[in-house]
Design an enzyme around this catalytic site. Structure first.
Site, PDB file in Angstrom:
ATOM      1  N   ASP A 146       0.817  -1.224   0.000  1.00 52.59           N
ATOM      2  CA  ASP A 146       0.000   0.000   0.000  1.00 52.59           C
ATOM      3  C   ASP A 146       0.850   1.273   0.000  1.00 52.59           C
ATOM      4  O   ASP A 146       0.353   2.352  -0.320  1.00 52.59           O
ATOM      5  CB  ASP A 146      -0.939   0.023   1.210  1.00 52.59           C
ATOM      6  CG  ASP A 146      -2.040  -1.017   1.119  1.00 52.59           C
ATOM      7  OD1 ASP A 146      -2.082  -1.737   0.103  1.00 52.59           O
ATOM      8  OD2 ASP A 146      -2.857  -1.111   2.047  1.00 52.59           O
ATOM      9  N   MET A 190      -5.543  -3.005  -5.342  1.00 53.17           N
ATOM     10  CA  MET A 190      -5.550  -2.932  -3.869  1.00 53.17           C
ATOM     11  C   MET A 190      -5.035  -1.579  -3.356  1.00 53.17           C
ATOM     12  O   MET A 190      -4.530  -0.769  -4.118  1.00 53.17           O
ATOM     13  CB  MET A 190      -4.695  -4.049  -3.283  1.00 53.17           C
ATOM     14  CG  MET A 190      -5.384  -5.385  -3.201  1.00 53.17           C
ATOM     15  SD  MET A 190      -4.292  -6.582  -2.394  1.00 53.17           S
ATOM     16  CE  MET A 190      -5.443  -7.908  -2.084  1.00 53.17           C
ATOM     17  N   GLY A 191      -5.067  -1.443  -2.048  1.00 53.38           N
ATOM     18  CA  GLY A 191      -4.631  -0.196  -1.400  1.00 53.38           C
ATOM     19  C   GLY A 191      -5.832   0.376  -0.698  1.00 53.38           C
ATOM     20  O   GLY A 191      -6.620   1.099  -1.294  1.00 53.38           O
ATOM     21  N   GLN A 303      -1.328  -9.208  -7.528  1.00 52.88           N
ATOM     22  CA  GLN A 303      -0.481  -8.006  -7.486  1.00 52.88           C
ATOM     23  C   GLN A 303       0.511  -8.020  -6.319  1.00 52.88           C
ATOM     24  O   GLN A 303       1.496  -7.306  -6.341  1.00 52.88           O
ATOM     25  CB  GLN A 303      -1.336  -6.747  -7.430  1.00 52.88           C
ATOM     26  CG  GLN A 303      -2.173  -6.605  -6.191  1.00 52.88           C
ATOM     27  CD  GLN A 303      -3.382  -5.709  -6.385  1.00 52.88           C
ATOM     28  OE1 GLN A 303      -3.239  -4.514  -6.569  1.00 52.88           O
ATOM     29  NE2 GLN A 303      -4.573  -6.289  -6.359  1.00 52.88           N
TER      30      GLN A 303
HETATM   31  O1  F6P Z   1      -1.502  -5.371   3.217  1.00 48.31           O
HETATM   32  C1  F6P Z   1      -2.264  -4.453   2.525  1.00 48.31           C
HETATM   33  C2  F6P Z   1      -3.345  -5.136   1.727  1.00 48.31           C
HETATM   34  O2  F6P Z   1      -2.775  -5.905   0.707  1.00 48.31           O
HETATM   35  C3  F6P Z   1      -4.345  -4.131   1.199  1.00 48.31           C
HETATM   36  O3  F6P Z   1      -3.969  -3.541   0.019  1.00 48.31           O
HETATM   37  C4  F6P Z   1      -5.586  -4.970   1.090  1.00 48.31           C
HETATM   38  O4  F6P Z   1      -6.736  -4.183   1.191  1.00 48.31           O
HETATM   39  C5  F6P Z   1      -5.447  -5.860   2.250  1.00 48.31           C
HETATM   40  O5  F6P Z   1      -4.086  -6.008   2.517  1.00 48.31           O
HETATM   41  C6  F6P Z   1      -6.079  -7.207   2.057  1.00 48.31           C
HETATM   42  O6  F6P Z   1      -5.927  -7.926   3.200  1.00 48.31           O
HETATM   43  P1  F6P Z   1      -6.257  -9.449   3.377  1.00 48.31           P
HETATM   44  O7  F6P Z   1      -5.279 -10.234   2.579  1.00 48.31           O
HETATM   45  O8  F6P Z   1      -6.112  -9.686   4.839  1.00 48.31           O
HETATM   46  O9  F6P Z   1      -7.665  -9.623   2.885  1.00 48.31           O
END
Ligand code: F6P
Length: 414
Positions: A146, A190-191, A303
């Site tokens: 992020d 993502m982000g 990603q």
């Molecule tokens: O670590 C950051 C991130 O990759 C974010 O970009 C994303 O929203 C989140 O983690 C997703 O998390 P998880 O894998 O726990 O669903």
């Protein structure tokens, strides 16, 4: 400098990246060189959850070649967690348990690898150990795709994800214009609260294969304005590529999937909503509005685990972050996160800087508003100048039988 003898504990926390294990390699390879000070090197299984459960691995028993291979292995090799520590003033149970485990195994060096929430955890543990009078040097090792950690020019993990996102956008751009009929593509990136990764699609524009519209979470998202923008471009070109962050929110604070799912969205222990699904929802809306063929593409986990497309610059810096954390801790420093400071000038160069954990914990760094155009639907050249140096150099990942060679750890439990 006072010498502190004891054992080292390293943990990985939060969402993985394609280069997070390069930092683990940096910590392990460096720490194992200092057996006069650091007697045992441990890797926590699933971050602090592993410490609380006394589940950790003896890294000294690993094959050095496999530790080296960690540089090119995606995902968190030790396992990760999203575990929120309580406010110590309200409930110190976990803290007392951590202290008990640290005493039992003579942990005098604690290094924690993660993003915002993990630096908060690291900070809380550091302060508790200090208050308890238990001497332990604590260092945060940054990581997050992020790119939203405070105080550092950029975060290990971001550049590799950005390189993959820009590359994939270019490839999708070509594929999405093969037919003589119209096509709209929505690419979701993502982000959660910061748009750095979505902005990375702007790099593809430099090669003439980028999106027409880019929506970041830094600007409130207006669906009607998006429909107007897309329709205008579609009528003119018959092809539209839209890059949208999973984290865009309407002015009422709703994420796009919430518009259709209502309250039915899962939440992690930090209270973060599980995102994903934005592209599909927007694709549906655009299909109804335009009648065009529309695809919603969620880059999802790809990603953050695309090690084949990692930036070697990112791999080297991730390793350096881990390695430096060990060196600085042995030198006597504690309570800092390793950061990067970019040297002025045309040539890319970053120096290590140390940022107090207190400053990092829970502060998010967003894309500056003036790097986004006035309409809030595109990113300026400033971002290109910032990000392009970070994605340089190709991974030296080994390929065997046409496939990547990943590390194979024995994971001997202590
Ligand atoms: O670590 C950051 C991130 O990759 C974010 O970009 C994303 O929203 C989140 O983690 C997703 O998390 P998880 O894998 O726990 O669903």
């Amino acid at each position: 400098m006072t010498t502190l003898k004891g054992n080292l504990m390293f943990g990985q926390s939060g969402g993985p990246t394609s280069v997070i294990n390069a930092s683990a390699a940096g910590v392990f390879i460096e720490a194992l060189k200092h057996s006069d000070v650091i007697e045992k090197v441990y890797g926590a299984a699933n971050g602090i959850v592993g410490i609380l459960n006394e589940k950790f691995y003896d890294i000294g028993q690993e094959d050095p070649e496999e530790l080296e291979m960690l540089k090119y292995t995606p995902s968190s090799s030790l396992g990760s967690c999203r575990y929120k520590l309580a406010d110590v003033n309200k409930d110190d149970t976990d803290y007392q348990r951590l202290l008990e485990v640290f005493r039992k195994y003579n942990i005098r060096y604690f290094l924690y690898n993660g993003g915002n929430d993990s630096m908060d955890t690291c900070n809380k543990i550091s302060k508790f150990l200090q208050k308890s009078g238990y001497e332990c040097r604590v260092m945060g090792v940054p990581k997050t795709i992020d790119n939203d950690l405070f105080g550092t020019d950029h975060c290990p993990g971001f550049a590799s994800a950005a390189k993959y996102i820009a590359t994939t956008t270019m490839e999708v751009f070509l594929d999405a214009r093969v037919y003589d009929t119209g096509m709209i593509c929505v690419i979701e990136i993502m982000g959660r609260h910061a748009g750095w990764l979505t902005a990375a699609t702007r790099l593809a524009c430099e090669k003439g294969c980028g999106p027409d519209l880019i929506y970041l979470p830094e600007v409130p998202f207006d669906i009607n304005e998006m429909i107007t923008d897309v329709t205008r471009i579609y009528e003119k070109n018959k092809k539209v590529i839209i890059a949208v962050s999973e984290g865009v929110q309407t002015k009422d604070g709703l994420f796009i999937p919430e518009l259709v799912a209502g309250d039915d969205v899962s939440v992690d222990s930090f209270g973060h909503k599980q995102l994903g699904g934005t592209a599909v929802v927007l694709a549906d809306i655009l299909k109804k509005e335009t009648g065009a063929k529309v695809r919603g593409i969620e880059l999802s986990l790809m990603q953050r685990c695309a090690s084949h497309c990692a930036s070697q610059t990112d791999i080297d810096e991730s390793f350096l972050a881990g390695q430096t954390a060990v060196i600085k801790a042995i030198e006597g420093l504690t309570d800092y996160m390793i950061g990067f400071e970019r040297a002025p000038g045309k040539e890319y160069k970053c120096d290590i800087e140390l940022i107090p954990l207190n400053d990092v914990a829970n502060t998010e760094k967003k894309v500056p508003r003036d790097w986004i155009n006035a309409a809030g639907n595109f990113v300026t050249e400033d971002f290109v100048d910032y990000a392009l140096p970070l994605i340089q150099n190709e991974t030296k990942q080994q390929i065997v039988d046409g496939l990547p060679r990943f590390a194979n750890l024995k994971k001997v439990l202590v």
